[in-house]
Write a protein that holds these residues in place. Structure first.
Motif, mmCIF file in Angstrom:
data_model
loop_
_atom_site.group_PDB
_atom_site.id
_atom_site.type_symbol
_atom_site.label_atom_id
_atom_site.label_comp_id
_atom_site.label_asym_id
_atom_site.label_seq_id
_atom_site.Cartn_x
_atom_site.Cartn_y
_atom_site.Cartn_z
ATOM 1 N N TRP A 41 0.841 -1.190 0.000
ATOM 2 C CA TRP A 41 0.000 0.000 0.000
ATOM 3 C C TRP A 41 0.883 1.249 0.000
ATOM 4 C CZ3 TRP A 41 -1.178 -4.455 2.500
ATOM 5 C CH2 TRP A 41 -2.458 -4.986 2.296
ATOM 6 N N ASP A 96 -8.094 -13.159 6.899
ATOM 7 C CA ASP A 96 -9.367 -13.906 6.889
ATOM 8 C C ASP A 96 -9.376 -14.955 5.783
ATOM 9 O OD1 ASP A 96 -10.283 -12.418 9.004
ATOM 10 O OD2 ASP A 96 -11.529 -11.075 7.780
ATOM 11 N N ALA A 97 -8.878 -14.575 4.597
ATOM 12 C CA ALA A 97 -8.852 -15.508 3.463
ATOM 13 C C ALA A 97 -7.930 -16.691 3.757
ATOM 14 C CB ALA A 97 -8.417 -14.784 2.193
ATOM 15 N N ASP A 134 -5.101 -1.580 7.996
ATOM 16 C CA ASP A 134 -5.429 -2.677 8.906
ATOM 17 C C ASP A 134 -6.632 -3.472 8.399
ATOM 18 O OD1 ASP A 134 -3.395 -2.088 10.631
ATOM 19 O OD2 ASP A 134 -4.629 -1.022 12.077
ATOM 20 N N THR A 135 -7.618 -2.764 7.879
ATOM 21 C CA THR A 135 -8.823 -3.417 7.356
ATOM 22 C C THR A 135 -8.471 -4.400 6.247
ATOM 23 O OG1 THR A 135 -10.222 -1.520 7.901
ATOM 24 C CG2 THR A 135 -11.041 -3.039 6.212
ATOM 25 N N HIS A 136 -7.628 -3.968 5.325
ATOM 26 C CA HIS A 136 -7.330 -4.801 4.163
ATOM 27 C C HIS A 136 -6.309 -5.894 4.475
ATOM 28 C CE1 HIS A 136 -9.944 -2.487 1.664
ATOM 29 N NE2 HIS A 136 -9.344 -1.364 2.006
ATOM 30 N N GLY A 152 -6.483 -7.370 7.273
ATOM 31 C CA GLY A 152 -7.428 -8.307 7.869
ATOM 32 C C GLY A 152 -8.138 -9.166 6.840
ATOM 33 N N ARG A 153 -8.449 -8.606 5.683
ATOM 34 C CA ARG A 153 -9.100 -9.376 4.610
ATOM 35 C C ARG A 153 -8.184 -10.510 4.135
ATOM 36 N NH1 ARG A 153 -10.401 -5.575 -0.065
ATOM 37 N NH2 ARG A 153 -11.440 -7.432 -0.885
ATOM 38 N N ILE A 154 -6.883 -10.229 4.038
ATOM 39 C CA ILE A 154 -5.926 -11.254 3.615
ATOM 40 C C ILE A 154 -5.847 -12.357 4.677
ATOM 41 C CG2 ILE A 154 -3.504 -11.720 3.117
ATOM 42 C CD1 ILE A 154 -3.325 -8.876 1.974
ATOM 43 N N GLU A 159 -7.289 -17.900 6.731
ATOM 44 C CA GLU A 159 -7.979 -18.751 7.697
ATOM 45 C C GLU A 159 -9.079 -19.574 7.020
ATOM 46 O OE1 GLU A 159 -9.384 -16.235 10.808
ATOM 47 O OE2 GLU A 159 -7.437 -16.153 11.826
ATOM 48 N N GLU A 160 -9.863 -18.928 6.162
ATOM 49 C CA GLU A 160 -10.989 -19.606 5.516
ATOM 50 C C GLU A 160 -10.541 -20.737 4.587
ATOM 51 O OE1 GLU A 160 -12.911 -16.381 3.611
ATOM 52 O OE2 GLU A 160 -13.625 -15.469 5.484
#
Length: 224
Positions: free
Chosen positions: A7, A78-79, A70-72, A74-76, A81-82
């Protein structure tokens, strides 16, 4: 797989969605660090530091930009983990430089002070123990870390490859890291270890030594 997610922010001009700006609007934020009088070689002043109101708004936008990242991140995570890959992935979170953000009356980077030179370095993943390592490291060490994690031999003589962060954390001990800046009147070379930071300015030969344990604000030059 290898993924490099980068970023630009937090970085001027600090464009941030309004809902993130609203999170910090008129909130109390950290005080800036003043400049000692013993040296004129400080961070150049910029128009933003004329009014306290403008400093508040710049700080708000900077913190908002960090929260957006931080938000984005977190998206990585989360992916990972999923898809069941979080426990088999080494993650390195770092930056290329800091931001003075009003400290010593200035902004941006280029200077050897902690606000500019001390950056985030967070590593997690298989084989990485929990805790804080206070041995100095550099962004060059990330190259060695990625190579080691990939099963590739780390070259010992490459100028842009440091040491694996896993080895640094495991072995501990002291280490001196050297860094420098080239442009014009702010050209310097600096060295830092666990306890002290030394700075030599090429233009004029001015030298500083800071006790980073006893006085981490870098307000007292103990070179004499």
């Amino acid at each position: 797989f290898f993924m490099f997610a980068s970023w630009v922010g937090p970085h001027p001009p600090l464009y941030v969605p309004q809902n993130y700006l609203d999170m910090y609007r008129d909130r109390p934020l950290p005080d800036v660090c003043g400049a000692p009088e013993w040296s004129a070689r400080q961070v150049p002043s910029t128009p933003e530091n004329v009014e306290e109101f403008r400093l508040q708004r710049i700080q708000e936008a900077y913190f908002a930009a960090i929260t957006l990242i931080d938000t984005h991140v977190g998206r990585i995570l989360d992916a990972l983990e999923e898809t069941g890959q979080i426990d088999n992935t080494v993650i390195v979170f770092t930056s290329d430089h800091g931001e003075m953000l009003g400290d010593r009356g200035g902004y941006q980077k280029y200077v050897p002070f902690e606000g500019s030179a001390h950056i985030p370095m967070i590593v997690c993943g298989p084989g990485i123990g929990q805790g804080v390592c206070d041995t100095p490291v550099t962004t060059w060490d990330t190259a060695a870390t990625v190579l080691e994690a990939s099963g590739v031999d780390v070259p010992s003589d490459h100028p842009l490859v440091g040491r694996s962060l896993r080895d640094v954390a495991t072995e501990g001990g002291d280490r001196t890291v050297v860094f420098h800046n080239n442009p014009g009147a702010r050209r310097y070379v600096a060295a830092v270890n666990r306890t002290h930071k030394f700075v030599h300015w090429y233009n004029g030969g001015e030298e500083w030594l800071f006790d980073m344990v006893g006085e981490p604000g870098e307000q007292i030059n103990i070179i004499d």
